[in-house]
Design a protein around this motif. Structure first.
Motif, PDB file in Angstrom:
ATOM      1  N   GLN A   3       0.851  -1.187   0.000  1.00  0.00           N
ATOM      2  CA  GLN A   3       0.000   0.000   0.000  1.00  0.00           C
ATOM      3  C   GLN A   3       0.887   1.236   0.000  1.00  0.00           C
ATOM      4  OE1 GLN A   3      -0.776  -2.392   2.775  1.00  0.00           O
ATOM      5  NE2 GLN A   3      -1.870  -3.443   1.142  1.00  0.00           N
ATOM      6  N   LEU A   4       0.504   2.205  -0.825  1.00  0.00           N
ATOM      7  CA  LEU A   4       1.249   3.451  -0.959  1.00  0.00           C
ATOM      8  C   LEU A   4       0.318   4.621  -0.674  1.00  0.00           C
ATOM      9  CD1 LEU A   4       3.001   2.694  -4.391  1.00  0.00           C
ATOM     10  CD2 LEU A   4       3.815   2.113  -2.102  1.00  0.00           C
ATOM     11  N   VAL A   5       0.775   5.558   0.137  1.00  0.00           N
ATOM     12  CA  VAL A   5      -0.028   6.723   0.456  1.00  0.00           C
ATOM     13  C   VAL A   5       0.832   7.973   0.312  1.00  0.00           C
ATOM     14  CG1 VAL A   5      -1.423   7.918   2.185  1.00  0.00           C
ATOM     15  CG2 VAL A   5      -1.483   5.415   2.049  1.00  0.00           C
ATOM     16  N   GLU A   6       0.456   8.827  -0.635  1.00  0.00           N
ATOM     17  CA  GLU A   6       1.176  10.072  -0.858  1.00  0.00           C
ATOM     18  C   GLU A   6       0.615  11.188   0.016  1.00  0.00           C
ATOM     19  OE1 GLU A   6       0.616   8.205  -5.058  1.00  0.00           O
ATOM     20  OE2 GLU A   6      -0.571   8.539  -3.251  1.00  0.00           O
ATOM     21  N   SER A   7       1.472  12.141   0.316  1.00  0.00           N
ATOM     22  CA  SER A   7       1.048  13.336   1.047  1.00  0.00           C
ATOM     23  C   SER A   7       2.002  14.466   0.705  1.00  0.00           C
ATOM     24  CB  SER A   7       1.037  13.088   2.558  1.00  0.00           C
ATOM     25  OG  SER A   7       2.322  12.749   3.017  1.00  0.00           O
ATOM     26  N   GLY A   8       1.616  15.690   1.077  1.00  0.00           N
ATOM     27  CA  GLY A   8       2.497  16.833   0.902  1.00  0.00           C
ATOM     28  C   GLY A   8       2.161  17.750  -0.257  1.00  0.00           C
ATOM     29  N   GLY A   9       1.163  17.384  -1.030  1.00  0.00           N
ATOM     30  CA  GLY A   9       0.782  18.238  -2.133  1.00  0.00           C
ATOM     31  C   GLY A   9       0.123  19.523  -1.646  1.00  0.00           C
ATOM     32  N   GLY A  10      -0.088  20.449  -2.580  1.00  0.00           N
ATOM     33  CA  GLY A  10      -0.729  21.705  -2.214  1.00  0.00           C
ATOM     34  C   GLY A  10      -0.566  22.743  -3.291  1.00  0.00           C
ATOM     35  N   LEU A  11      -0.874  23.972  -2.917  1.00  0.00           N
ATOM     36  CA  LEU A  11      -0.776  25.122  -3.814  1.00  0.00           C
ATOM     37  C   LEU A  11       0.476  25.916  -3.462  1.00  0.00           C
ATOM     38  CD1 LEU A  11      -1.995  27.084  -5.925  1.00  0.00           C
ATOM     39  CD2 LEU A  11      -3.270  28.133  -4.019  1.00  0.00           C
ATOM     40  N   VAL A  12       1.267  26.225  -4.475  1.00  0.00           N
ATOM     41  CA  VAL A  12       2.504  26.967  -4.259  1.00  0.00           C
ATOM     42  C   VAL A  12       2.718  27.929  -5.424  1.00  0.00           C
ATOM     43  CG1 VAL A  12       3.929  25.198  -5.380  1.00  0.00           C
ATOM     44  CG2 VAL A  12       4.954  26.702  -3.661  1.00  0.00           C
ATOM     45  N   GLN A  13       3.375  29.027  -5.156  1.00  0.00           N
ATOM     46  CA  GLN A  13       3.679  29.972  -6.226  1.00  0.00           C
ATOM     47  C   GLN A  13       4.875  29.489  -7.037  1.00  0.00           C
ATOM     48  OE1 GLN A  13       4.192  33.846  -4.370  1.00  0.00           O
ATOM     49  NE2 GLN A  13       2.034  34.346  -4.735  1.00  0.00           N
ATOM     50  N   TYR A  94       0.369  13.948  -8.550  1.00  0.00           N
ATOM     51  CA  TYR A  94       1.617  13.195  -8.450  1.00  0.00           C
ATOM     52  C   TYR A  94       1.342  11.861  -7.765  1.00  0.00           C
ATOM     53  CZ  TYR A  94       4.412  17.083 -10.073  1.00  0.00           C
ATOM     54  OH  TYR A  94       4.981  18.074 -10.860  1.00  0.00           O
ATOM     55  N   TYR A  95       1.858  10.811  -8.377  1.00  0.00           N
ATOM     56  CA  TYR A  95       1.659   9.453  -7.886  1.00  0.00           C
ATOM     57  C   TYR A  95       3.009   8.799  -7.584  1.00  0.00           C
ATOM     58  CZ  TYR A  95      -2.936   9.899 -10.148  1.00  0.00           C
ATOM     59  OH  TYR A  95      -4.181  10.308 -10.537  1.00  0.00           O
ATOM     60  N   CYS A  96       3.062   8.054  -6.497  1.00  0.00           N
ATOM     61  CA  CYS A  96       4.220   7.191  -6.310  1.00  0.00           C
ATOM     62  C   CYS A  96       3.838   5.772  -6.715  1.00  0.00           C
ATOM     63  CB  CYS A  96       4.760   7.228  -4.886  1.00  0.00           C
ATOM     64  SG  CYS A  96       3.685   6.582  -3.612  1.00  0.00           S
ATOM     65  N   ALA A  97       4.836   5.023  -7.125  1.00  0.00           N
ATOM     66  CA  ALA A  97       4.620   3.675  -7.636  1.00  0.00           C
ATOM     67  C   ALA A  97       5.768   2.771  -7.182  1.00  0.00           C
ATOM     68  CB  ALA A  97       4.533   3.701  -9.156  1.00  0.00           C
ATOM     69  N   ALA A  98       5.468   1.487  -7.086  1.00  0.00           N
ATOM     70  CA  ALA A  98       6.465   0.522  -6.617  1.00  0.00           C
ATOM     71  C   ALA A  98       6.445  -0.728  -7.480  1.00  0.00           C
ATOM     72  CB  ALA A  98       6.187   0.146  -5.163  1.00  0.00           C
ATOM     73  N   ASP A  99       7.623  -1.290  -7.660  1.00  0.00           N
ATOM     74  CA  ASP A  99       7.737  -2.583  -8.334  1.00  0.00           C
ATOM     75  C   ASP A  99       9.046  -3.236  -7.900  1.00  0.00           C
ATOM     76  OD1 ASP A  99       6.244  -4.066 -10.688  1.00  0.00           O
ATOM     77  OD2 ASP A  99       8.406  -4.404 -10.921  1.00  0.00           O
ATOM     78  N   ARG A 100       9.048  -4.563  -7.823  1.00  0.00           N
ATOM     79  CA  ARG A 100      10.262  -5.257  -7.376  1.00  0.00           C
ATOM     80  C   ARG A 100      11.377  -5.150  -8.410  1.00  0.00           C
ATOM     81  NH1 ARG A 100      10.316  -8.429  -2.968  1.00  0.00           N
ATOM     82  NH2 ARG A 100       8.329  -8.928  -1.979  1.00  0.00           N
ATOM     83  N   GLY A 117      -2.483   9.314  -5.242  1.00  0.00           N
ATOM     84  CA  GLY A 117      -2.102  10.588  -5.843  1.00  0.00           C
ATOM     85  C   GLY A 117      -2.297  11.769  -4.903  1.00  0.00           C
ATOM     86  N   THR A 118      -1.512  12.801  -5.130  1.00  0.00           N
ATOM     87  CA  THR A 118      -1.641  14.046  -4.383  1.00  0.00           C
ATOM     88  C   THR A 118      -1.519  15.208  -5.362  1.00  0.00           C
ATOM     89  OG1 THR A 118      -0.834  15.305  -2.465  1.00  0.00           O
ATOM     90  CG2 THR A 118       0.830  14.172  -3.789  1.00  0.00           C
ATOM     91  N   GLN A 119      -2.393  16.193  -5.219  1.00  0.00           N
ATOM     92  CA  GLN A 119      -2.462  17.307  -6.164  1.00  0.00           C
ATOM     93  C   GLN A 119      -1.383  18.335  -5.848  1.00  0.00           C
ATOM     94  OE1 GLN A 119      -4.729  17.968  -8.882  1.00  0.00           O
ATOM     95  NE2 GLN A 119      -3.242  19.602  -9.258  1.00  0.00           N
ATOM     96  N   VAL A 120      -0.671  18.737  -6.886  1.00  0.00           N
ATOM     97  CA  VAL A 120       0.280  19.840  -6.799  1.00  0.00           C
ATOM     98  C   VAL A 120      -0.164  20.906  -7.796  1.00  0.00           C
ATOM     99  CG1 VAL A 120       2.651  20.577  -7.238  1.00  0.00           C
ATOM    100  CG2 VAL A 120       2.202  18.414  -6.062  1.00  0.00           C
ATOM    101  N   THR A 121      -0.370  22.113  -7.305  1.00  0.00           N
ATOM    102  CA  THR A 121      -0.778  23.218  -8.157  1.00  0.00           C
ATOM    103  C   THR A 121       0.217  24.354  -7.992  1.00  0.00           C
ATOM    104  OG1 THR A 121      -3.103  22.603  -7.901  1.00  0.00           O
ATOM    105  CG2 THR A 121      -2.633  24.820  -8.736  1.00  0.00           C
ATOM    106  N   VAL A 122       0.773  24.794  -9.116  1.00  0.00           N
ATOM    107  CA  VAL A 122       1.761  25.867  -9.094  1.00  0.00           C
ATOM    108  C   VAL A 122       1.152  27.068  -9.804  1.00  0.00           C
ATOM    109  CG1 VAL A 122       4.112  26.563  -9.650  1.00  0.00           C
ATOM    110  CG2 VAL A 122       3.597  24.153  -9.181  1.00  0.00           C
ATOM    111  N   SER A 123       1.012  28.157  -9.086  1.00  0.00           N
ATOM    112  CA  SER A 123       0.415  29.360  -9.657  1.00  0.00           C
ATOM    113  C   SER A 123       1.502  30.282 -10.214  1.00  0.00           C
ATOM    114  CB  SER A 123      -0.396  30.099  -8.598  1.00  0.00           C
ATOM    115  OG  SER A 123       0.448  30.538  -7.551  1.00  0.00           O
ATOM    116  N   SER A 124       1.144  31.002 -11.258  1.00  0.00           N
ATOM    117  CA  SER A 124       2.125  31.892 -11.907  1.00  0.00           C
ATOM    118  C   SER A 124       2.116  33.271 -11.279  1.00  0.00           C
ATOM    119  CB  SER A 124       1.825  31.984 -13.396  1.00  0.00           C
ATOM    120  OG  SER A 124       0.511  32.441 -13.592  1.00  0.00           O
TER     121      SER A 124
END
Length: 124
Positions: A3-13, A94-100, A117-124
């Motif tokens: 099981q994979l769980v992503e975190s840390g995404g968000g809105l950033v300039q 953004y997704y993380c993935a695993a394979d042997r 997946g975790t959403q990353v949004t970059v504003s201009s």
């Protein structure tokens, strides 16, 4: 089962930084190659970066080389993606993935396990 769980995404300039985490459970992280992929709206999921079992070998997409860094802490069963100098075109889920043992670390079809997946949004 992994099981994979992503975190840390968000809105950033633009120009800012984010660090994503991928917590792995169910199996020992050191047994797996780990990859990060991303998918923007209306586009295919694309390779970002990957690491071998111990982090001694890594690969990066040209679009992120020099700005993103993959790392892993096998003791904590966690993989990280440090993203610096972010651009609006980095906006994606953004997704993380695993394979042997993926035959190609850049191919999404080679990975058996995926996070939500975790959403990353970059504003201009």
């Amino acid at each position: 089962q992994v099981q994979l769980v992503e975190s840390g995404g968000g809105l950033v300039q633009a120009g800012g930084s984010l660090r994503l985490s991928c917590a792995v459970s169910g199996r020992t992280l050191s047994s797996y190659f780990m990859g990060w992929f991303r998918q923007a709206p209306g586009k295919e999921r694309e390779f970002v970066t990957a690491s071998n079992w111990n982090g001694g070998s890594t690969a990066y997409a040209d679009s992120v080389k020099g700005r993103f860094t993959i790392s892993r802490d096998n003791a904590k069963n966690t993989v990280y993606l440090q993203m610096n100098s972010l651009k609006p075109e980095d906006t994606a889920v953004y997704y993380c993935a695993a394979d042997r043992r993926p035959r190609s670390v850049t191919s999404k079809d080679e990975y058996d396990y995926w996070g939500q997946g975790t959403q990353v949004t970059v504003s201009s």
